[in-house]
Motif scaffolding. Structure first.
Motif, PDB file in Angstrom:
ATOM      1  N   THR A  26       1.342  -1.480   0.044  1.00  0.00           N
ATOM      2  CA  THR A  26       0.311   0.696  -0.253  1.00  0.00           C
ATOM      3  C   THR A  26       0.957   1.651  -0.196  1.00  0.00           C
ATOM      4  OG1 THR A  26       0.340  -0.098   2.233  1.00  0.00           O
ATOM      5  CG2 THR A  26      -1.134  -1.339   1.790  1.00  0.00           C
ATOM      6  N   THR A  28       1.084   5.187   1.177  1.00  0.00           N
ATOM      7  CA  THR A  28       0.707   6.232   1.942  1.00  0.00           C
ATOM      8  C   THR A  28       1.227   8.005   1.244  1.00  0.00           C
ATOM      9  OG1 THR A  28       0.270   5.409   3.632  1.00  0.00           O
ATOM     10  CG2 THR A  28       0.046   7.657   4.195  1.00  0.00           C
ATOM     11  N   HIS A  29       0.401   8.743   0.816  1.00  0.00           N
ATOM     12  CA  HIS A  29       0.889  10.028  -0.332  1.00  0.00           C
ATOM     13  C   HIS A  29       0.850  11.126   1.093  1.00  0.00           C
ATOM     14  CE1 HIS A  29      -0.054   8.301  -4.088  1.00  0.00           C
ATOM     15  NE2 HIS A  29      -0.945   8.028  -3.433  1.00  0.00           N
ATOM     16  N   SER A  30       1.974  11.799   1.056  1.00  0.00           N
ATOM     17  CA  SER A  30       2.127  12.831   2.331  1.00  0.00           C
ATOM     18  C   SER A  30       1.973  14.103   1.064  1.00  0.00           C
ATOM     19  CB  SER A  30       3.715  12.550   2.443  1.00  0.00           C
ATOM     20  OG  SER A  30       3.925  14.034   3.181  1.00  0.00           O
ATOM     21  N   ASN A  43       5.450   9.047  -0.751  1.00  0.00           N
ATOM     22  CA  ASN A  43       4.816   8.060  -1.029  1.00  0.00           C
ATOM     23  C   ASN A  43       6.107   7.472  -0.308  1.00  0.00           C
ATOM     24  OD1 ASN A  43       2.823   8.748  -2.375  1.00  0.00           O
ATOM     25  ND2 ASN A  43       3.990   7.451  -4.585  1.00  0.00           N
ATOM     26  N   ASP A  93      -4.059  -0.140  -4.758  1.00  0.00           N
ATOM     27  CA  ASP A  93      -2.752  -0.769  -3.881  1.00  0.00           C
ATOM     28  C   ASP A  93      -2.205  -1.906  -4.871  1.00  0.00           C
ATOM     29  OD1 ASP A  93      -3.225   0.123  -1.733  1.00  0.00           O
ATOM     30  OD2 ASP A  93      -4.276  -1.421  -0.624  1.00  0.00           O
TER      31      ASP A  93
END
Length: 125
Positions: A26, A28-30, A43, A93
């Motif tokens: 997976t 997760t974008h910052s 990411n 994903d």
């Protein structure tokens, strides 16, 4: 003890027995600047290793999915059954099985009474 705990444990046990461990990655974008949410900077990737039981989509499966989702399941796709996992699966994903990347078409969740029991995932073949 919740109402469907036994069903969840049964699903996990049977999928582990008849399935295989995969890498589920997976991202997760910052987004540091809240005024520009379209500009993610970094990411962060997290890898999970759930068990998934893979099944080919035959004619009976295809009819079933057409009926419940009003979709067209074409040849070359297959189904993955995954029990309750400690993450929220998304179609964006990445799943790798034996080193091969699998594209996710859809994810359905069997969640009676709000308890996550079983994910049904349709992959491209």
């Amino acid at each position: 003890m919740a109402q469907f705990d036994k069903s969840i444990q049964t699903a996990l046990r049977l999928i582990k027995k008849n399935g295989q461990k995969v890498d589920w990655i997976t991202a997760t974008h910052s987004i540091p600047d809240s005024t520009k949410p379209w500009l993610p900077v970094d990411n962060t990737y997290t890898t999970y290793q759930p068990f998934i039981c893979f099944l080919p989509i035959n004619f009976r499966h295809q009819e079933f999915f057409n009926y419940i989702k009003d979709i067209e399941a074409v040849t070359g796709k297959f189904i993955g059954l995954m029990g309750n996992v400690p993450f929220a699966p998304k179609v964006t994903d990445v799943v790798t099985r034996n080193g091969d990347k699998l594209d996710i078409d859809s994810i359905d969740l069997l969640s009676p009474n709000g308890q996550k029991v079983l994910y049904t995932i349709i992959f491209n073949g």
